[in-house]
Design a protein around this motif. Structure first.
Motif, PDB file in Angstrom:
ATOM      1  N   ILE A 329      96.341 109.160 104.689  1.00 15.96           N
ATOM      2  CA  ILE A 329      97.726 109.156 105.200  1.00 15.96           C
ATOM      3  C   ILE A 329      98.030 110.099 106.450  1.00 15.96           C
ATOM      4  O   ILE A 329      97.648 111.247 106.442  1.00 15.96           O
ATOM      5  N   ALA A 330      98.725 109.502 107.429  1.00 11.27           N
ATOM      6  CA  ALA A 330      98.742 110.171 108.585  1.00 11.27           C
ATOM      7  C   ALA A 330      99.841 109.474 109.558  1.00 11.27           C
ATOM      8  O   ALA A 330     100.116 108.272 109.396  1.00 11.27           O
ATOM      9  N   TRP A 331     100.582 110.227 110.257  1.00 13.76           N
ATOM     10  CA  TRP A 331     101.168 109.702 111.521  1.00 13.76           C
ATOM     11  C   TRP A 331     100.486 109.333 112.459  1.00 13.76           C
ATOM     12  O   TRP A 331      99.473 110.010 112.986  1.00 13.76           O
ATOM     13  N   ASP A 349      99.597  97.869 104.979  1.00 16.57           N
ATOM     14  CA  ASP A 349      99.147  99.186 104.746  1.00 16.57           C
ATOM     15  C   ASP A 349      99.527 100.329 105.732  1.00 16.57           C
ATOM     16  O   ASP A 349      99.194 101.438 105.863  1.00 16.57           O
ATOM     17  N   GLU A 350     100.923  99.842 106.478  1.00 17.85           N
ATOM     18  CA  GLU A 350     101.350 100.915 107.089  1.00 17.85           C
ATOM     19  C   GLU A 350     102.782 100.642 106.850  1.00 17.85           C
ATOM     20  O   GLU A 350     103.512  99.643 106.848  1.00 17.85           O
ATOM     21  N   ILE A 351     103.634 102.109 107.283  1.00 16.37           N
ATOM     22  CA  ILE A 351     105.011 102.034 107.535  1.00 16.37           C
ATOM     23  C   ILE A 351     105.321 102.024 109.199  1.00 16.37           C
ATOM     24  O   ILE A 351     104.747 103.166 109.527  1.00 16.37           O
ATOM     25  N   THR A 352     105.899 101.182 109.653  1.00 18.48           N
ATOM     26  CA  THR A 352     106.315 101.216 110.975  1.00 18.48           C
ATOM     27  C   THR A 352     107.737 101.178 111.303  1.00 18.48           C
ATOM     28  O   THR A 352     108.492 101.165 110.537  1.00 18.48           O
ATOM     29  N   PHE A 353     108.002 102.147 112.197  1.00 22.75           N
ATOM     30  CA  PHE A 353     109.415 102.413 112.783  1.00 22.75           C
ATOM     31  C   PHE A 353     109.834 101.839 114.127  1.00 22.75           C
ATOM     32  O   PHE A 353     109.001 101.541 115.036  1.00 22.75           O
ATOM     33  N   ASP A 354     110.948 101.654 114.362  1.00 16.99           N
ATOM     34  CA  ASP A 354     111.384 101.219 115.799  1.00 16.99           C
ATOM     35  C   ASP A 354     111.169 101.968 116.643  1.00 16.99           C
ATOM     36  O   ASP A 354     110.894 101.522 118.139  1.00 16.99           O
ATOM     37  N   ILE A 359     103.194 105.361 109.881  1.00 19.50           N
ATOM     38  CA  ILE A 359     102.371 106.126 108.691  1.00 19.50           C
ATOM     39  C   ILE A 359     101.360 104.962 108.277  1.00 19.50           C
ATOM     40  O   ILE A 359     101.672 104.142 107.715  1.00 19.50           O
ATOM     41  N   THR A 360     100.052 105.484 108.493  1.00 19.76           N
ATOM     42  CA  THR A 360      99.095 104.880 107.954  1.00 19.76           C
ATOM     43  C   THR A 360      98.709 105.002 106.563  1.00 19.76           C
ATOM     44  O   THR A 360      98.849 106.022 106.093  1.00 19.76           O
ATOM     45  N   GLY A 361      97.864 104.234 105.849  1.00 18.58           N
ATOM     46  CA  GLY A 361      97.320 104.332 104.714  1.00 18.58           C
ATOM     47  C   GLY A 361      98.190 104.214 103.455  1.00 18.58           C
ATOM     48  O   GLY A 361      97.998 104.839 102.542  1.00 18.58           O
ATOM     49  N   VAL A 362      99.409 103.465 103.647  1.00 23.29           N
ATOM     50  CA  VAL A 362     100.387 103.188 102.617  1.00 23.29           C
ATOM     51  C   VAL A 362     100.278 101.890 101.949  1.00 23.29           C
ATOM     52  O   VAL A 362     100.430 100.916 102.580  1.00 23.29           O
ATOM     53  N   LEU A 395     106.100 116.510 108.253  1.00 26.27           N
ATOM     54  CA  LEU A 395     105.465 116.877 107.380  1.00 26.27           C
ATOM     55  C   LEU A 395     106.206 116.460 105.835  1.00 26.27           C
ATOM     56  O   LEU A 395     105.663 115.993 104.782  1.00 26.27           O
ATOM     57  N   GLU A 396     107.649 116.713 106.024  1.00 25.65           N
ATOM     58  CA  GLU A 396     108.382 116.248 104.828  1.00 25.65           C
ATOM     59  C   GLU A 396     108.336 114.702 104.481  1.00 25.65           C
ATOM     60  O   GLU A 396     108.188 114.388 103.236  1.00 25.65           O
ATOM     61  N   ALA A 397     108.261 113.964 105.358  1.00 16.51           N
ATOM     62  CA  ALA A 397     108.014 112.368 105.272  1.00 16.51           C
ATOM     63  C   ALA A 397     106.698 112.056 104.622  1.00 16.51           C
ATOM     64  O   ALA A 397     106.558 111.339 103.718  1.00 16.51           O
ATOM     65  N   LEU A 398     105.471 112.684 105.112  1.00 17.41           N
ATOM     66  CA  LEU A 398     104.419 112.474 104.427  1.00 17.41           C
ATOM     67  C   LEU A 398     104.223 113.054 103.115  1.00 17.41           C
ATOM     68  O   LEU A 398     103.622 112.303 102.112  1.00 17.41           O
ATOM     69  N   SER A 399     104.948 113.972 102.715  1.00 19.46           N
ATOM     70  CA  SER A 399     105.196 114.578 101.288  1.00 19.46           C
ATOM     71  C   SER A 399     105.461 113.677 100.340  1.00 19.46           C
ATOM     72  O   SER A 399     104.994 113.380  99.293  1.00 19.46           O
ATOM     73  N   VAL A 400     106.591 113.011 101.019  1.00 18.43           N
ATOM     74  CA  VAL A 400     107.416 112.023  99.911  1.00 18.43           C
ATOM     75  C   VAL A 400     106.240 110.855  99.630  1.00 18.43           C
ATOM     76  O   VAL A 400     106.394 110.409  98.597  1.00 18.43           O
ATOM     77  N   VAL A 401     105.770 110.478 100.770  1.00 21.93           N
ATOM     78  CA  VAL A 401     104.888 109.289 100.699  1.00 21.93           C
ATOM     79  C   VAL A 401     103.578 109.441  99.577  1.00 21.93           C
ATOM     80  O   VAL A 401     103.401 108.704  98.863  1.00 21.93           O
TER      81      VAL A 401
END
Length: 423
Positions: A329-331, A349-354, A359-362, A395-401
């Motif tokens: 899990i990483a940006w 398996d990625e969350i992509t943003f505009d 964020i990989t590994g999801v 880091l907060e975003a990674l924590s929630v994922v």
């Protein structure tokens, strides 16, 4: 019939399928033999049978019976999406005072913008239907106080900030605030019914919104582990610890005594959380949950109690969302560095943003994870499209994922645990 004496007889039949098929079934005529008699009414649904399908669970104590106090309800602002909302993903979005050295303090945020309006405009933008019903007057600008900003659970795993003031929160909930003065704060939140997919209860460690659980009833099943001890009040002495008292009832304390776990309040709390966190609880027993309250099967085996409580402790840790490191899990992708995060989508398996960040590994199951029909990650990122990511926010975003993935990891063990308790 007007001459009928005694309790009413309620007959019930569930129809499945599409609307046309249901209408055709009804048009075929009334067949009394196709209906079952509802054996007893319940506070939730007087016309539905209770279909647990498991005798042990059906006879288990309800969650409300395990706690001594009537559950309280989360607060509600009635201003969530207004221009002067007291809720924000960052405290500075709502109200903050910059006290940089050598400079005059500068207020910022929505409430600071509100303070700069004319008196008439301030009253107009502040007013809600509830305030109008109570004939309330808009607060004075001088009453704004940055120390009233408080961490707040807005939705499952969605911790925000709230300006915690009765003038800005239409349903401020005095009983909830009194309950949360006890330390440590540990709260189990549930709803009576309409649970949808996901757990039947969640763990919260701070002030929470009425709709932390989605649904018309909202988070109105707020059960606290501790309450302040009230002088002169009658309480079970076994639950008193210093200046606070356990939220558990004598029924629960008797159970702990019986299995040799007296005083293990945290473990008992974690036990309840574990049972209600098993996804099979809502998926398997949804029919009963339409008409009956949440029930918790209590083991008489000390070792099994410890094992279930340990699972609950892991659930509790996951809900805290304090871990921001997990393999894979990483940006990635730098974007422009100044662009807002933008809309989030999931693919491969990625969350992509505009903005170009990813964020990989999801896995998809994490992106689809729900609590009471509420899509946790999609909604969380949807509320933060305006973020220009700082390191702390990243880091907060990674924590929630990672919290979602930790909860998913626990689903298998939780289901096995529940099946074992009910066997």
């Amino acid at each position: 019939e007007r001459s009928w004496k005694g309790d009413p007889v309620v007959r019930y039949q569930r129809l499945y399928g599409k609307r046309a098929a249901k209408l055709a079934h009804l048009a075929a005529g009334f067949d009394r033999t196709a209906f079952e008699v509802v054996p007893r009414a319940t506070p939730h649904a007087s016309f539905l049978p209770i279909e647990w399908g498991n005798a042990k669970l059906a006879s288990s104590p309800t969650l409300a019976e395990l706690f001594a106090d009537k559950p309280v309800i989360g607060l509600q602002t009635a201003r969530d999406t207004s221009a002067v909302s007291p809720i924000g993903t960052e405290a500075a979005e709502v109200y903050d005072v910059d006290v940089a050295s050598g400079k005059k303090p500068v207020a910022r945020g929505r409430l600071a913008d509100w303070a700069s309006l004319s008196p008439a405009r301030r009253h107009e933008t502040w007013m809600t239907a509830q305030k109008r019903r109570t004939n309330a007057a808009a607060p004075a600008v001088v009453s704004l106080d940055a120390t009233r900003m408080r961490p707040y659970t807005y939705r499952p795993l969605d911790n925000r900030w709230i300006y915690d003031d009765p003038a800005w929160v239409d349903w401020w909930r005095e009983d909830l605030h009194t309950t949360l003065t006890a330390e440590p704060i540990a709260v189990l939140v549930s709803i009576p019914h309409d649970h949808g997919a996901g757990p039947a209860a969640i763990f919260v460690d701070r002030l929470m919104d009425q709709h932390v659980f989605r649904g018309s009833d909202g988070g109105n099943g707020v059960f606290a582990l501790w309450h302040p001890k009230v002088p002169g009040a009658v309480s079970d002495p076994r639950g008193i610890l210093g200046n606070k008292r356990s939220g558990f009832s004598s029924l629960t304390l008797d159970w702990l005594d019986r299995i040799g776990r007296s005083g293990r309040f945290d473990e008992a709390f974690n036990y309840c959380l574990a049972v209600l966190s098993a996804p099979s609880y809502t998926s398997q027993f949804w029919k009963a949950l339409e008409a009956d309250e949440l029930r918790v099967p209590l083991t008489d085996e000390p070792k099994k109690f410890d094992e279930v409580a340990e699972l609950g402790a892991r659930c509790r840790e996951a809900w805290l969302a304090t871990n921001n490191t997990r393999a894979g899990i990483a940006w990635i992708g730098g974007g422009t560095g100044t662009a807002a995060l933008g809309k989030a989508e999931w693919k491969a398996d990625e969350i992509t943003f505009d903005s170009g960040r990813r964020i990989t590994g999801v896995p998809q199951e994490a992106w689809l994870f729900e609590v009471s029909g509420y899509r946790v990650l999609r909604k969380w990122f949807g509320a933060r499209e305006h973020w220009v990511l700082s390191l702390r926010q990243s880091l907060e975003a990674l924590s929630v994922v990672i919290a979602v993935m930790d909860l998913l990891d626990l689903q298998g063990p939780l289901d096995l645990m529940l099946a074992d308790l009910l066997s």
